[in-house]
Motif scaffolding. Structure first.
Motif, PDB file in Angstrom:
ATOM      1  N   LYS A  39      19.237  50.010  31.356  1.00 39.03           N
ATOM      2  CA  LYS A  39      20.375  49.405  31.170  1.00 39.03           C
ATOM      3  C   LYS A  39      21.452  49.551  29.820  1.00 39.03           C
ATOM      4  O   LYS A  39      22.345  48.799  29.802  1.00 39.03           O
ATOM      5  CB  LYS A  39      20.151  47.734  31.121  1.00 39.03           C
ATOM      6  CG  LYS A  39      19.166  47.085  32.358  1.00 39.03           C
ATOM      7  CD  LYS A  39      20.045  47.352  33.651  1.00 39.03           C
ATOM      8  CE  LYS A  39      19.229  46.742  34.761  1.00 39.03           C
ATOM      9  NZ  LYS A  39      19.518  47.194  36.047  1.00 39.03           N
ATOM     10  N   ASN A  40      20.920  50.237  29.053  1.00 33.48           N
ATOM     11  CA  ASN A  40      21.493  50.302  27.751  1.00 33.48           C
ATOM     12  C   ASN A  40      22.450  51.677  27.715  1.00 33.48           C
ATOM     13  O   ASN A  40      23.119  52.062  26.756  1.00 33.48           O
ATOM     14  CB  ASN A  40      20.611  50.716  26.606  1.00 33.48           C
ATOM     15  CG  ASN A  40      19.846  49.419  26.316  1.00 33.48           C
ATOM     16  OD1 ASN A  40      20.524  48.313  26.301  1.00 33.48           O
ATOM     17  ND2 ASN A  40      18.531  49.323  26.025  1.00 33.48           N
ATOM     18  N   LEU A  41      22.461  52.288  29.002  1.00 32.53           N
ATOM     19  CA  LEU A  41      23.355  53.574  29.300  1.00 32.53           C
ATOM     20  C   LEU A  41      24.810  53.220  28.814  1.00 32.53           C
ATOM     21  O   LEU A  41      25.296  52.261  29.361  1.00 32.53           O
ATOM     22  CB  LEU A  41      23.224  54.109  30.515  1.00 32.53           C
ATOM     23  CG  LEU A  41      22.048  54.964  30.949  1.00 32.53           C
ATOM     24  CD1 LEU A  41      21.835  54.993  32.627  1.00 32.53           C
ATOM     25  CD2 LEU A  41      21.673  55.919  30.318  1.00 32.53           C
ATOM     26  N   ARG A  42      25.356  54.205  27.992  1.00 30.51           N
ATOM     27  CA  ARG A  42      26.806  53.878  27.907  1.00 30.51           C
ATOM     28  C   ARG A  42      27.490  54.798  29.006  1.00 30.51           C
ATOM     29  O   ARG A  42      27.319  56.000  29.193  1.00 30.51           O
ATOM     30  CB  ARG A  42      27.265  54.761  26.486  1.00 30.51           C
ATOM     31  CG  ARG A  42      26.734  53.688  25.216  1.00 30.51           C
ATOM     32  CD  ARG A  42      27.474  54.088  24.066  1.00 30.51           C
ATOM     33  NE  ARG A  42      28.670  54.661  23.803  1.00 30.51           N
ATOM     34  CZ  ARG A  42      29.711  53.744  23.671  1.00 30.51           C
ATOM     35  NH1 ARG A  42      29.524  52.529  23.354  1.00 30.51           N
ATOM     36  NH2 ARG A  42      30.908  54.240  23.495  1.00 30.51           N
ATOM     37  N   ILE A  43      28.333  54.026  29.902  1.00 28.91           N
ATOM     38  CA  ILE A  43      28.976  54.543  31.122  1.00 28.91           C
ATOM     39  C   ILE A  43      30.210  54.382  31.026  1.00 28.91           C
ATOM     40  O   ILE A  43      30.902  53.484  30.859  1.00 28.91           O
ATOM     41  CB  ILE A  43      28.147  53.946  32.149  1.00 28.91           C
ATOM     42  CG1 ILE A  43      26.763  53.878  32.600  1.00 28.91           C
ATOM     43  CG2 ILE A  43      28.935  54.476  33.742  1.00 28.91           C
ATOM     44  CD1 ILE A  43      26.218  53.105  33.474  1.00 28.91           C
ATOM     45  N   LEU A  44      31.019  55.494  31.354  1.00 29.29           N
ATOM     46  CA  LEU A  44      32.486  55.596  31.263  1.00 29.29           C
ATOM     47  C   LEU A  44      32.933  55.743  32.656  1.00 29.29           C
ATOM     48  O   LEU A  44      32.515  56.608  33.410  1.00 29.29           O
ATOM     49  CB  LEU A  44      33.268  56.544  30.460  1.00 29.29           C
ATOM     50  CG  LEU A  44      34.472  56.888  30.470  1.00 29.29           C
ATOM     51  CD1 LEU A  44      35.163  55.444  29.824  1.00 29.29           C
ATOM     52  CD2 LEU A  44      35.038  58.090  29.669  1.00 29.29           C
ATOM     53  N   ILE A  45      33.968  54.990  33.033  1.00 29.26           N
ATOM     54  CA  ILE A  45      34.715  54.985  34.466  1.00 29.26           C
ATOM     55  C   ILE A  45      36.145  55.608  34.087  1.00 29.26           C
ATOM     56  O   ILE A  45      36.895  54.583  33.933  1.00 29.26           O
ATOM     57  CB  ILE A  45      34.621  53.905  35.619  1.00 29.26           C
ATOM     58  CG1 ILE A  45      32.907  53.684  35.647  1.00 29.26           C
ATOM     59  CG2 ILE A  45      35.133  54.280  36.744  1.00 29.26           C
ATOM     60  CD1 ILE A  45      32.810  52.179  36.181  1.00 29.26           C
ATOM     61  N   PRO A  46      36.410  56.756  34.151  1.00 27.58           N
ATOM     62  CA  PRO A  46      37.913  57.202  33.757  1.00 27.58           C
ATOM     63  C   PRO A  46      38.745  56.882  35.092  1.00 27.58           C
ATOM     64  O   PRO A  46      38.236  57.154  36.093  1.00 27.58           O
ATOM     65  CB  PRO A  46      37.727  58.670  33.541  1.00 27.58           C
ATOM     66  CG  PRO A  46      36.636  59.139  34.016  1.00 27.58           C
ATOM     67  CD  PRO A  46      35.579  57.980  34.384  1.00 27.58           C
ATOM     68  N   GLY A  47      40.039  56.530  34.735  1.00 32.47           N
ATOM     69  CA  GLY A  47      40.860  56.365  35.833  1.00 32.47           C
ATOM     70  C   GLY A  47      40.244  55.352  36.657  1.00 32.47           C
ATOM     71  O   GLY A  47      40.522  55.237  37.898  1.00 32.47           O
ATOM     72  N   GLY A  48      39.826  54.412  36.186  1.00 32.54           N
ATOM     73  CA  GLY A  48      38.796  53.401  37.033  1.00 32.54           C
ATOM     74  C   GLY A  48      39.592  52.453  37.840  1.00 32.54           C
ATOM     75  O   GLY A  48      38.981  51.978  38.890  1.00 32.54           O
ATOM     76  N   GLY A  49      40.728  52.363  37.890  1.00 31.76           N
ATOM     77  CA  GLY A  49      41.680  51.297  38.755  1.00 31.76           C
ATOM     78  C   GLY A  49      40.856  50.147  38.750  1.00 31.76           C
ATOM     79  O   GLY A  49      40.518  49.390  37.837  1.00 31.76           O
ATOM     80  N   ASN A  50      40.665  49.276  39.913  1.00 33.49           N
ATOM     81  CA  ASN A  50      40.286  48.198  40.188  1.00 33.49           C
ATOM     82  C   ASN A  50      38.742  48.134  39.990  1.00 33.49           C
ATOM     83  O   ASN A  50      38.010  47.203  39.828  1.00 33.49           O
ATOM     84  CB  ASN A  50      40.304  47.717  41.612  1.00 33.49           C
ATOM     85  CG  ASN A  50      41.893  46.979  41.702  1.00 33.49           C
ATOM     86  OD1 ASN A  50      42.395  46.755  40.874  1.00 33.49           O
ATOM     87  ND2 ASN A  50      42.386  47.433  43.007  1.00 33.49           N
ATOM     88  N   SER A  51      38.162  49.388  39.801  1.00 34.62           N
ATOM     89  CA  SER A  51      36.878  49.533  39.540  1.00 34.62           C
ATOM     90  C   SER A  51      35.751  48.709  39.857  1.00 34.62           C
ATOM     91  O   SER A  51      35.019  47.797  39.160  1.00 34.62           O
ATOM     92  CB  SER A  51      36.738  49.676  37.936  1.00 34.62           C
ATOM     93  OG  SER A  51      35.694  50.512  37.479  1.00 34.62           O
ATOM     94  N   TYR A  52      35.539  48.557  41.199  1.00 30.11           N
ATOM     95  CA  TYR A  52      34.476  47.847  41.756  1.00 30.11           C
ATOM     96  C   TYR A  52      33.056  48.445  41.167  1.00 30.11           C
ATOM     97  O   TYR A  52      32.058  47.765  41.156  1.00 30.11           O
ATOM     98  CB  TYR A  52      34.725  47.891  43.033  1.00 30.11           C
ATOM     99  CG  TYR A  52      35.984  47.221  43.830  1.00 30.11           C
ATOM    100  CD1 TYR A  52      36.040  46.034  43.751  1.00 30.11           C
ATOM    101  CD2 TYR A  52      36.846  48.183  44.222  1.00 30.11           C
ATOM    102  CE1 TYR A  52      37.310  45.451  44.029  1.00 30.11           C
ATOM    103  CE2 TYR A  52      37.939  47.669  44.531  1.00 30.11           C
ATOM    104  CZ  TYR A  52      38.287  46.440  44.569  1.00 30.11           C
ATOM    105  OH  TYR A  52      39.565  45.953  44.894  1.00 30.11           O
TER     106      TYR A  52
END
Length: 193
Positions: A39-52
């Motif tokens: 649960k400590n992972l650093r997660i990136l969502i680029p161009g994430g928009g509404n990002s569900y």
């Protein structure tokens, strides 16, 4: 080709011209997230928009989830939908200007939305942002779509040219794509070399 600017993308959200948006997390990513334990992972969502995807991860206890988008409107929508989501993790910026390091970068309709000329730069930037052994996980269209506006399609062979210098891993036909995307997506699981 149209200019894919902040104004262009903000207007898409303001006028509900978001045909790419499923209104929920996609099954392939949901299944992938369900098997993550750290649960400590650093997660990136680029161009994430509404990002569900960000919402789903956050609700599963992942607190180091970051969304970057050139348009401000979808970031406001995430904050309204998930009020406890850390505001500092919603980054209003151009992905290519982003600094920092991450363990996982999630690809969900961002790659197909940028100008295809930027694809080699995308692969290079993902490599730069990932920690050693970091992963690029997600979906890429494996289909001819549009030439002058997003979503821009492509093929596995084309994508391998961009990613092979930086990553090892797999790009396989996605077996559980959303209905209208069946047979048109590759699930990618790339590990930084």
């Amino acid at each position: 080709m149209i200019e894919l600017s902040e104004v262009f993308w903000n207007n898409k959200y303001l006028h509900n011209k978001t045909g790419w948006d499923l209104g929920e997390i996609s099954n392939p990513l949901k299944e992938y997230f369900n098997q993550l334990e750290d649960k400590n992972l650093r997660i990136l969502i680029p161009g994430g928009g509404n990002s569900y995807e960000a919402e789903y991860l956050f609700n599963k206890g992942f607190k180091n989830v970051f969304v970057v988008d050139i348009a401000e409107e979808p970031l406001k929508r995430i904050q309204n939908r998930v009020p406890n989501f850390p505001k500092e993790n919603l980054i209003h910026a151009d992905f290519f200007d982003l600094k920092g390091t991450f363990d996982v970068i999630i690809e969900q309709t961002f790659f197909c939305a940028i100008n295809p000329e930027l694809r080699p730069k995308y692969a290079q930037k993902v490599n730069e942002l990932l920690n050693d052994g970091g992963k690029l996980i997600g979906l890429l269209f494996d289909a001819v779509l549009n030439e002058d506006h997003p979503p821009f399609g492509g093929s596995k062979r084309e994508y391998e040219e961009y990613f092979t210098p930086y990553f090892k891993g797999s790009m396989e036909i996605c077996h559980n794509s959303y209905g209208s995307r069946q047979g048109m997506e590759l699930f990618i699981k790339m590990i930084k070399k």
